[in-house]
Motif scaffolding. Structure first.
Motif, mmCIF file in Angstrom:
data_model
loop_
_atom_site.group_PDB
_atom_site.id
_atom_site.type_symbol
_atom_site.label_atom_id
_atom_site.label_comp_id
_atom_site.label_asym_id
_atom_site.label_seq_id
_atom_site.Cartn_x
_atom_site.Cartn_y
_atom_site.Cartn_z
ATOM 1 N N LEU A 37 -12.766 50.519 -14.070
ATOM 2 C CA LEU A 37 -12.009 49.654 -14.985
ATOM 3 C C LEU A 37 -11.366 50.427 -16.127
ATOM 4 O O LEU A 37 -10.952 49.818 -17.126
ATOM 5 C CB LEU A 37 -12.933 48.576 -15.566
ATOM 6 C CG LEU A 37 -13.524 47.582 -14.563
ATOM 7 C CD1 LEU A 37 -14.461 46.612 -15.267
ATOM 8 C CD2 LEU A 37 -12.420 46.831 -13.837
ATOM 9 N N ASN A 85 -15.326 55.446 -13.845
ATOM 10 C CA ASN A 85 -15.113 54.062 -14.300
ATOM 11 C C ASN A 85 -13.923 53.457 -13.557
ATOM 12 O O ASN A 85 -12.776 53.897 -13.724
ATOM 13 C CB ASN A 85 -14.870 54.035 -15.807
ATOM 14 C CG ASN A 85 -14.735 52.611 -16.348
ATOM 15 O OD1 ASN A 85 -15.052 51.640 -15.654
ATOM 16 N ND2 ASN A 85 -14.303 52.495 -17.588
ATOM 17 N N ILE A 111 -17.341 43.487 -9.830
ATOM 18 C CA ILE A 111 -16.205 43.370 -10.775
ATOM 19 C C ILE A 111 -15.351 42.174 -10.366
ATOM 20 O O ILE A 111 -14.860 42.104 -9.245
ATOM 21 C CB ILE A 111 -15.360 44.658 -10.772
ATOM 22 C CG1 ILE A 111 -16.211 45.826 -11.273
ATOM 23 C CG2 ILE A 111 -14.118 44.491 -11.633
ATOM 24 C CD1 ILE A 111 -15.506 47.165 -11.210
ATOM 25 N N THR A 112 -15.159 41.233 -11.287
ATOM 26 C CA THR A 112 -14.343 40.037 -11.056
ATOM 27 C C THR A 112 -13.020 40.137 -11.824
ATOM 28 O O THR A 112 -12.830 41.051 -12.630
ATOM 29 C CB THR A 112 -15.100 38.775 -11.478
ATOM 30 O OG1 THR A 112 -15.378 38.845 -12.887
ATOM 31 C CG2 THR A 112 -16.407 38.633 -10.699
ATOM 32 N N GLN A 113 -12.175 39.160 -11.577
ATOM 33 C CA GLN A 113 -10.896 39.142 -12.274
ATOM 34 C C GLN A 113 -11.077 38.930 -13.772
ATOM 35 O O GLN A 113 -10.321 39.479 -14.582
ATOM 36 C CB GLN A 113 -10.011 38.028 -11.691
ATOM 37 C CG GLN A 113 -8.598 38.007 -12.230
ATOM 38 C CD GLN A 113 -7.803 39.256 -11.864
ATOM 39 O OE1 GLN A 113 -8.011 39.814 -10.779
ATOM 40 N NE2 GLN A 113 -6.918 39.693 -12.738
ATOM 41 N N GLU A 114 -12.094 38.174 -14.116
ATOM 42 C CA GLU A 114 -12.368 37.953 -15.539
ATOM 43 C C GLU A 114 -12.746 39.250 -16.235
ATOM 44 O O GLU A 114 -12.282 39.536 -17.347
ATOM 45 C CB GLU A 114 -13.492 36.927 -15.685
ATOM 46 C CG GLU A 114 -13.815 36.569 -17.126
ATOM 47 C CD GLU A 114 -14.917 35.526 -17.227
ATOM 48 O OE1 GLU A 114 -15.325 35.218 -18.356
ATOM 49 O OE2 GLU A 114 -15.353 35.038 -16.158
ATOM 50 N N LYS A 115 -13.562 40.062 -15.571
ATOM 51 C CA LYS A 115 -13.940 41.353 -16.158
ATOM 52 C C LYS A 115 -12.740 42.292 -16.244
ATOM 53 O O LYS A 115 -12.625 43.079 -17.195
ATOM 54 C CB LYS A 115 -15.045 41.991 -15.326
ATOM 55 C CG LYS A 115 -16.377 41.263 -15.408
ATOM 56 C CD LYS A 115 -17.449 42.001 -14.617
ATOM 57 C CE LYS A 115 -18.797 41.292 -14.730
ATOM 58 N NZ LYS A 115 -19.859 42.006 -13.965
ATOM 59 N N ILE A 116 -11.852 42.196 -15.265
ATOM 60 C CA ILE A 116 -10.645 43.031 -15.296
ATOM 61 C C ILE A 116 -9.787 42.678 -16.503
ATOM 62 O O ILE A 116 -9.307 43.567 -17.221
ATOM 63 C CB ILE A 116 -9.857 42.861 -13.982
ATOM 64 C CG1 ILE A 116 -10.652 43.454 -12.809
ATOM 65 C CG2 ILE A 116 -8.491 43.518 -14.084
ATOM 66 C CD1 ILE A 116 -10.012 43.215 -11.454
ATOM 67 N N GLU A 117 -9.604 41.377 -16.753
ATOM 68 C CA GLU A 117 -8.797 40.958 -17.898
ATOM 69 C C GLU A 117 -9.458 41.352 -19.211
ATOM 70 O O GLU A 117 -8.769 41.750 -20.167
ATOM 71 C CB GLU A 117 -8.568 39.446 -17.845
ATOM 72 C CG GLU A 117 -7.775 38.971 -16.634
ATOM 73 C CD GLU A 117 -6.402 39.602 -16.566
ATOM 74 O OE1 GLU A 117 -5.817 39.885 -17.642
ATOM 75 O OE2 GLU A 117 -5.902 39.835 -15.447
ATOM 76 N N GLU A 118 -10.784 41.242 -19.276
ATOM 77 C CA GLU A 118 -11.482 41.651 -20.496
ATOM 78 C C GLU A 118 -11.320 43.144 -20.738
ATOM 79 O O GLU A 118 -11.140 43.591 -21.876
ATOM 80 C CB GLU A 118 -12.956 41.293 -20.387
ATOM 81 C CG GLU A 118 -13.238 39.794 -20.448
ATOM 82 C CD GLU A 118 -14.713 39.478 -20.298
ATOM 83 O OE1 GLU A 118 -15.494 40.449 -20.096
ATOM 84 O OE2 GLU A 118 -15.093 38.300 -20.374
ATOM 85 N N ALA A 119 -11.375 43.922 -19.657
ATOM 86 C CA ALA A 119 -11.219 45.369 -19.803
ATOM 87 C C ALA A 119 -9.801 45.731 -20.248
ATOM 88 O O ALA A 119 -9.605 46.652 -21.048
ATOM 89 C CB ALA A 119 -11.542 46.051 -18.481
#
Length: 544
Positions: free
Chosen positions: A159, A157, A190-198
């Motif tokens: 993230l 993973n 993987i985008t920055q939005e997904k990084i912040e959500e993770a």
């Protein structure tokens, strides 16, 4: 194998070693231990053939749990033993008390052969230790590119977030390895939005759990066996939203665990600067001490967080000092029994002077208006007074008739009727008796009280004044005189009043007053001028 005393003697030297040196030293000691154990195993068959003595016991054999055996073999980089253990039924996901698996350790030590062996045996590439580190975190931190490629290929993973909120690419300092990780992240969309959500996923799960506890009516200050509360966990992990939710529902900022640590200690220790500010804002004590007398500043290792704690402590001390100073000043002001709780406001001389000047101006306006009304009344009175004087000056005029006319005129103007019996010279119906020569003038350059005071007799007892004026009245009259001194005289319709004869006052006790003399004094107590001529009986107008 070294004896126990020898091991104790070398402990100071071991404590001064680096981590790698200590690891190599431990491996050396472990090898010596295993060598001695192997020798004992070889000698065992020879002992089996010997006859047992009566009452003798079988020798005890040393055994280790499976997880310790597998992890130790992987740490020694012994592929053969690891293969034998896996084939004999050992699980590839065995871990120690810290959650560390053999795969974690081999990714740190860069043992690629054992890594492949463990992955083929079904080892979890996303296994987390007690601090939520995955094998990919370990390989990325150490910059082992080939291990990173292997783990990503088997589904690691990208993230995964550890307890510090870091992902594998956050911890990677090797440029080549970091490029490979970022390329893999881009390929997986993987985008920055997904990084912040993770990053926020763990905190959101905690917030959801806290809300369920609140809905069920559970206690937010509940503590586990180690004394850790939910606020301790939120503070240590930097979960600001969870901490705010707990604080809004009366979570205690002073809760202590078994070591005497408050949530602020946890936030300071793990460098959660936002939680430090948040807890202090809700009343956490920056000077609280643990069981070992450690303050949050003592357990803080991050320089930035230390600077913030010192700043908050300085501000807190300044505010407390200011509050104590204000409280002590208030106590001093209200401590007097005569003050009855009234707070005295001290002002400078300039402010007090300006305050008095404004009050005098207001009073002067009132007295000026009153003086204008008296002047108008005097103007109306002048013709009647002049007529009375003419009648008195005429030869053969009847004094009683003139006196009756004067009494009737006084009643019309609201003045008191003067009795036939002469009143004392100091006082008559509240009116001040003037000198034999009438000196009342309509000039507004000085007050009435001042004009009368200049003609009053010098009283031996200063407390018994000719005029019943208080000190406040005299001050107001003085202010009115100052304001009237610069005002033009109002138009007069009646005959001009008789001016005081200044030529008669020639004694050394005379008082001269001009505009250049400044403000008139409060009192002018002088003896009246001696008049050799017999005084004529003339009525005097009353001054209220």
């Amino acid at each position: 194998m070294a004896e126990h005393l020898e091991l104790l003697a070398e402990m100071p030297a071991v404590s001064r070693m680096s981590t790698q040196e200590r690891l190599k030293h431990a491996q050396k000691r472990r090898a010596q231990q295993l060598k001695k154990w192997a020798q004992g195993e070889k000698e065992a068959p020879g002992r089996k053939g010997r006859p047992k003595k009566a009452g003798s016991r079988e020798p005890r054999r040393v055994g280790f749990p499976h997880n310790v055996t597998l992890l130790e073999a992987a740490t020694r980089n012994d592929p053969e033993e690891v293969r034998q253990l896996l084939q004999s039924g050992y699980s590839a996901n065995l871990c120690n008390e810290d959650g560390l698996t053999a795969l974690h350790q081999c990714c740190i030590d860069d043992y690629e052969e054992i890594v492949r062996m463990l992955v083929d045996a079904g080892a979890d590439v996303n296994a987390c230790d007690s601090e939520l580190w995955t094998p990919l975190h370990a390989a990325a931190t150490c910059g082992h590119l080939h291990l990173v490629e292997l783990l990503i290929k088997h589904g690691a993973n990208l993230l995964a977030v550890n307890s510090d909120g870091n992902m594998p690419y956050d911890l990677c300092e090797d440029d080549v390895t970091l490029d490979h990780i970022e390329t893999a992240m881009a390929e997986q969309g993987i985008t920055q939005e997904k990084i912040e959500e993770a990053r926020a996923a763990t905190e959101m799960r905690m917030v959801s759990d806290i809300r369920q506890l609140l809905e069920s009516g559970s206690e937010v200050n509940a503590q586990d066996q180690s004394g850790t509360s939910l606020l301790h966990i939120a503070a240590a992990n930097g979960y600001a939203a969870a901490a705010e939710l707990l604080l809004d529902h009366k979570a205690s900022v002073n809760a202590r665990d078994n070591d005497g640590w408050e949530p602020l200690h946890a936030a300071a220790c793990w460098g959660q600067i936002q939680l430090v500010e948040q807890l202090v804002a809700h009343g956490a004590d920056l000077n609280s001490k643990s069981s070992l007398d450690e303050t949050p500043l003592d357990v803080c290792g991050d320089e930035q967080v230390r600077a913030k704690i010192l700043e908050l402590k300085h501000k807190h001390d300044a505010i407390k000092k200011s509050q104590d100073k204000h409280k002590s000043a208030l106590q001093r002001r209200t401590s007097s029994a005569g003050s009855r709780g009234k707070v005295v406001r001290r002002v400078s001389v300039t402010e007090r002077t300006n305050l008095y000047r404004r009050e005098h101006q207001k009073e002067a306006i009132v007295w000026q208006q009153r003086g204008s009304r008296e002047s108008e009344a005097q103007d109306e009175e002048e013709p009647a007074t002049a007529e009375i004087r003419q009648q008195q000056e005429q030869p053969g005029a009847d004094p009683q008739k003139a006196e009756a006319i004067e009494s009737e005129d006084n009643q019309k103007n609201g003045a008191p009727v003067e009795a036939s019996v002469p009143a004392p010279a100091s006082q008559r119906n509240g009116s001040v008796r003037s000198a034999p020569k009438h000196t009342f003038s309509k000039r507004l350059d000085r007050s009435v009280s001042y004009q009368l005071a200049t003609q009053a007799e010098l009283c031996p007892d200063l407390s018994h004044e000719r005029s019943h004026h208080t000190l406040a009245d005299l001050k107001r009259q003085r202010a009115a005189a100052k304001l009237q001194r610069h005002a033009p005289p109002p138009p007069s319709t009646g005959p001009p009043a008789q001016e005081p004869d200044t030529t008669e006052v020639t004694s050394p006790n005379s008082v001269y007053y001009t505009n250049a003399s400044g403000e008139p004094p409060l009192l002018k107590l002088i003896a009246p001028a001696e008049d050799t001529t017999p005084a004529e009986k003339r009525p005097c107008c009353g001054v209220m």
